[in-house]
Write an enzyme that holds these catalytic residues in place. Structure first.
Site, PDB file in Angstrom:
ATOM      1  N   GLU A 223       0.831  -1.197   0.000  1.00 16.85           N
ATOM      2  CA  GLU A 223       0.000   0.000   0.000  1.00 16.85           C
ATOM      3  C   GLU A 223       0.874   1.259   0.000  1.00 16.85           C
ATOM      4  O   GLU A 223       0.539   2.270  -0.631  1.00 16.85           O
ATOM      5  CB  GLU A 223      -0.931   0.005   1.219  1.00 16.85           C
ATOM      6  CG  GLU A 223      -2.069  -1.002   1.136  1.00 16.85           C
ATOM      7  CD  GLU A 223      -2.984  -0.745  -0.047  1.00 16.85           C
ATOM      8  OE1 GLU A 223      -3.481   0.388  -0.193  1.00 16.85           O
ATOM      9  OE2 GLU A 223      -3.200  -1.681  -0.845  1.00 16.85           O
TER      10      GLU A 223
ATOM     11  N   TRP B 291       1.980   1.683  -3.518  1.00 14.72           N
ATOM     12  CA  TRP B 291       0.910   2.288  -4.338  1.00 14.72           C
ATOM     13  C   TRP B 291       1.000   3.809  -4.282  1.00 14.72           C
ATOM     14  O   TRP B 291       0.847   4.505  -5.296  1.00 14.72           O
ATOM     15  CB  TRP B 291      -0.472   1.857  -3.828  1.00 14.72           C
ATOM     16  CG  TRP B 291      -1.100   0.705  -4.555  1.00 14.72           C
ATOM     17  CD1 TRP B 291      -1.291  -0.551  -4.074  1.00 14.72           C
ATOM     18  CD2 TRP B 291      -1.637   0.699  -5.897  1.00 14.72           C
ATOM     19  NE1 TRP B 291      -1.921  -1.334  -5.027  1.00 14.72           N
ATOM     20  CE2 TRP B 291      -2.147  -0.594  -6.146  1.00 14.72           C
ATOM     21  CE3 TRP B 291      -1.738   1.673  -6.904  1.00 14.72           C
ATOM     22  CZ2 TRP B 291      -2.744  -0.945  -7.348  1.00 14.72           C
ATOM     23  CZ3 TRP B 291      -2.338   1.325  -8.111  1.00 14.72           C
ATOM     24  CH2 TRP B 291      -2.825   0.029  -8.328  1.00 14.72           C
TER      25      TRP B 291
ATOM     26  N   TRP C  28     -20.842  12.413 -20.300  1.00 13.23           N
ATOM     27  CA  TRP C  28     -21.328  12.342 -18.926  1.00 13.23           C
ATOM     28  C   TRP C  28     -22.705  13.012 -18.816  1.00 13.23           C
ATOM     29  O   TRP C  28     -22.969  14.014 -19.472  1.00 13.23           O
ATOM     30  CB  TRP C  28     -20.345  13.051 -17.986  1.00 13.23           C
ATOM     31  CG  TRP C  28     -18.955  12.504 -18.016  1.00 13.23           C
ATOM     32  CD1 TRP C  28     -17.861  13.073 -18.583  1.00 13.23           C
ATOM     33  CD2 TRP C  28     -18.497  11.273 -17.436  1.00 13.23           C
ATOM     34  NE1 TRP C  28     -16.747  12.293 -18.410  1.00 13.23           N
ATOM     35  CE2 TRP C  28     -17.115  11.170 -17.709  1.00 13.23           C
ATOM     36  CE3 TRP C  28     -19.127  10.246 -16.728  1.00 13.23           C
ATOM     37  CZ2 TRP C  28     -16.339  10.082 -17.288  1.00 13.23           C
ATOM     38  CZ3 TRP C  28     -18.365   9.154 -16.308  1.00 13.23           C
ATOM     39  CH2 TRP C  28     -16.994   9.089 -16.585  1.00 13.23           C
TER      40      TRP C  28
ATOM     41  N   ASN D 169     -11.298   2.926   2.718  1.00 18.44           N
ATOM     42  CA  ASN D 169     -10.852   2.806   1.326  1.00 18.44           C
ATOM     43  C   ASN D 169     -11.752   1.893   0.494  1.00 18.44           C
ATOM     44  O   ASN D 169     -12.014   2.172  -0.683  1.00 18.44           O
ATOM     45  CB  ASN D 169      -9.402   2.309   1.262  1.00 18.44           C
ATOM     46  CG  ASN D 169      -8.818   2.479  -0.127  1.00 18.44           C
ATOM     47  OD1 ASN D 169      -8.829   3.575  -0.674  1.00 18.44           O
ATOM     48  ND2 ASN D 169      -8.346   1.397  -0.718  1.00 18.44           N
TER      49      ASN D 169
ATOM     50  N   TRP E  83     -15.765  11.911 -13.346  1.00 23.36           N
ATOM     51  CA  TRP E  83     -14.897  11.614 -12.202  1.00 23.36           C
ATOM     52  C   TRP E  83     -14.273  12.883 -11.615  1.00 23.36           C
ATOM     53  O   TRP E  83     -13.986  12.950 -10.420  1.00 23.36           O
ATOM     54  CB  TRP E  83     -13.800  10.620 -12.588  1.00 23.36           C
ATOM     55  CG  TRP E  83     -12.826  11.104 -13.646  1.00 23.36           C
ATOM     56  CD1 TRP E  83     -12.903  10.894 -14.988  1.00 23.36           C
ATOM     57  CD2 TRP E  83     -11.626  11.863 -13.428  1.00 23.36           C
ATOM     58  NE1 TRP E  83     -11.832  11.480 -15.641  1.00 23.36           N
ATOM     59  CE2 TRP E  83     -11.027  12.074 -14.705  1.00 23.36           C
ATOM     60  CE3 TRP E  83     -10.988  12.380 -12.309  1.00 23.36           C
ATOM     61  CZ2 TRP E  83      -9.841  12.785 -14.870  1.00 23.36           C
ATOM     62  CZ3 TRP E  83      -9.801  13.081 -12.473  1.00 23.36           C
ATOM     63  CH2 TRP E  83      -9.247  13.288 -13.739  1.00 23.36           C
TER      64      TRP E  83
ATOM     65  N   TRP F 212      -9.418   8.066  -8.572  1.00 27.64           N
ATOM     66  CA  TRP F 212     -10.646   8.435  -9.287  1.00 27.64           C
ATOM     67  C   TRP F 212     -10.574   7.995 -10.748  1.00 27.64           C
ATOM     68  O   TRP F 212     -11.562   7.503 -11.309  1.00 27.64           O
ATOM     69  CB  TRP F 212     -10.922   9.932  -9.165  1.00 27.64           C
ATOM     70  CG  TRP F 212     -11.742  10.222  -7.950  1.00 27.64           C
ATOM     71  CD1 TRP F 212     -11.320  10.666  -6.738  1.00 27.64           C
ATOM     72  CD2 TRP F 212     -13.159  10.028  -7.832  1.00 27.64           C
ATOM     73  NE1 TRP F 212     -12.372  10.759  -5.867  1.00 27.64           N
ATOM     74  CE2 TRP F 212     -13.518  10.381  -6.504  1.00 27.64           C
ATOM     75  CE3 TRP F 212     -14.157   9.600  -8.693  1.00 27.64           C
ATOM     76  CZ2 TRP F 212     -14.836  10.308  -6.042  1.00 27.64           C
ATOM     77  CZ3 TRP F 212     -15.471   9.531  -8.232  1.00 27.64           C
ATOM     78  CH2 TRP F 212     -15.796   9.884  -6.918  1.00 27.64           C
TER      79      TRP F 212
END
Length: 434
Positions: A259, A262, A290, A325, A343, A366
């Site tokens: 993590e 990441w 959208w 998360n 987004w 996102w």
């Protein structure tokens, strides 16, 4: 003739211990004036009771008190644009060098370029150091020097290149006597910078061995208090990344360690592809039509979509500045896929609300849920917000905590039917991508 000094500029590194740039500044045999700038370019975009500003201010006051008590020094808290602040500082002091730590976001890079140019015209050096990551910029790249855009090979290369020497502690404590001996440097209250104290508190982090040991088995269940809450502390540098990696290694927890990797993956993506702040990494995704229905966006923001796990997540965010998360993935997917809302709208809302907001991770995640980013979920992966409860909150502990009205007559009906929304989303994405 004024005595020469160096300046250390605190930014995303709000700690006196194990601070790379501060260590090097103190090791230069010139008295060091520590400063922090409440940057009006950043502050003017924030709510006036922003919890992060309160957290930063409180952290700085603690640091100032420690310096006053132990070292007969303190820190100058300043307010304005960085260029205006440095224009004033060069009038007041004989500055040899300004030292700081690297910052990788697009605004920060432009700001530092401007300050470096301003100082160089006055024959003042500007030096910065790597501090908030283990690897940065081009340090983890493919054999052809191209950046990685898929996490797993990046993570494997990161681990191959990693050595315990990367975790060297910068022992600032032994050098803090080299600070300028001046206890009456400018201080600022929250009201001085136009803010009020937030009712929300940034949660303390938890890296206890038992939490790291159980991280993999418990991290996906939002009702359990099983996450580290490290986000804001890594974002503002109240803890050293080197110290946190040491703790992860001590417990031999690969998932927890990964993590942290990441985080660095998304930071190097933002470094190499700064346009992804407001453009899709995969350009064809910017062709999606959208719906961007404002009343539906408002319902999502307020946690009134009629889907209990989505609503619980949004209400937790609004009330506390934190969201688990696993739930972030669901609410993000719901906004983009079920409601067909851009987004970027969700990213901006999270940027305003999250205590642990970090541009690289926020934009990266996102774009991941929208399918438009690096290493993204395929666009046809659309989380079912009802079955997600069965998987991750079967006993409804999380839902009851944050959405206690979900069985009341006043609870809104689902804003959109799942099967219909899924088919509408697939059609919209196919039309844009084919």
């Amino acid at each position: 003739m004024k005595h020469p000094i160096n300046i250390f500029w605190f930014r995303r590194d709000l700690r006196l211990e194990d601070n790379c740039g501060l260590y090097h500044a103190l090791d230069m045999n010139v008295p060091v004036l520590p400063i922090f700038i409440f940057d009006t370019e950043i502050l003017e975009k924030l709510p006036k009771n922003d919890a992060r500003v309160t957290f930063i201010h409180d952290t700085l006051q603690t640091m100032r008190s420690k310096l006053q008590k132990k070292y007969r020094s303190t820190m100058a808290l300043l307010h304005g644009t960085p260029k205006d602040v440095f224009a004033q500082l060069v009038k007041e002091y004989n500055i040899k060098t300004v030292i700081t730590n690297h910052d990788y976001e697009p605004y920060a890079r432009a700001r530092d370029t401007e300050i470096k140019h301003f100082l160089s015209k006055r024959h003042i050096d500007f030096i910065s150091f790597k501090d908030q990551v283990i690897f940065e910029k081009n340090e983890i790249v493919k054999a052809d020097d191209d950046p990685y855009v898929v996490y797993t090979p990046y993570m494997k290369r990161w681990k191959e290149k990693f050595k315990t020497s990367h975790l060297k502690t910068f022992d600032t404590k032994t050098h803090l006597n080299n600070l300028v001996k001046q206890a009456n440097l400018p201080n600022l209250s929250l009201s001085d910078i136009g803010f009020t104290r937030s009712d929300q508190k940034v949660a303390p982090y938890n890296t206890a061995p038992e939490l790291i040991e159980a991280y993999e088995s418990k991290r996906n269940f939002p009702a359990k208090d099983a996450t580290s809450k490290l986000g804001p502390h890594l974002r503002f540098g109240t803890v050293s990344i080197r110290d946190i990696v040491k703790r992860a290694l001590a417990e031999k927890n690969e998932t927890f360690w990964q993590e942290l990797i990441w985080r660095e993956f998304f930071m190097q993506i933002l470094w190499h592809f700064p346009h992804t702040v407001n453009q899709s990494f995969k350009p064809k995704y910017d062709r999606i039509e959208w719906r961007n229905n404002e009343s539906e966006f408002k319902a999502w923001c307020e946690g009134k979509t009629g889907y209990p796990l989505v609503d619980a997540g949004m209400r937790q965010l609004n009330q506390t500045g934190f969201m688990h998360n696993r739930v972030r993935m669901l609410v993000g997917s719901f906004l983009c896929k079920h409601l067909l809302i851009d987004w970027r709208w969700g990213e901006a809302y999270f940027a305003e609300k999250l205590h642990d907001y970090d541009m690289a991770s926020n934009v990266g995640n996102w774009q991941w849920v929208a399918g438009s980013g690096v290493d993204a979920a395929p666009y046809f992966r659309i989380f079912n917000p009802t079955t997600q409860i069965e998987k991750f909150d079967r006993n409804l502990e999380y839902v009851r905590t944050w959405c206690p009205d979900f069985q009341e007559l006043t609870y809104p009906p689902p804003i959109v039917e799942h099967k219909f929304a899924r088919e509408r989303c697939l059609e919209a994405y196919k039309s844009a991508l084919e």
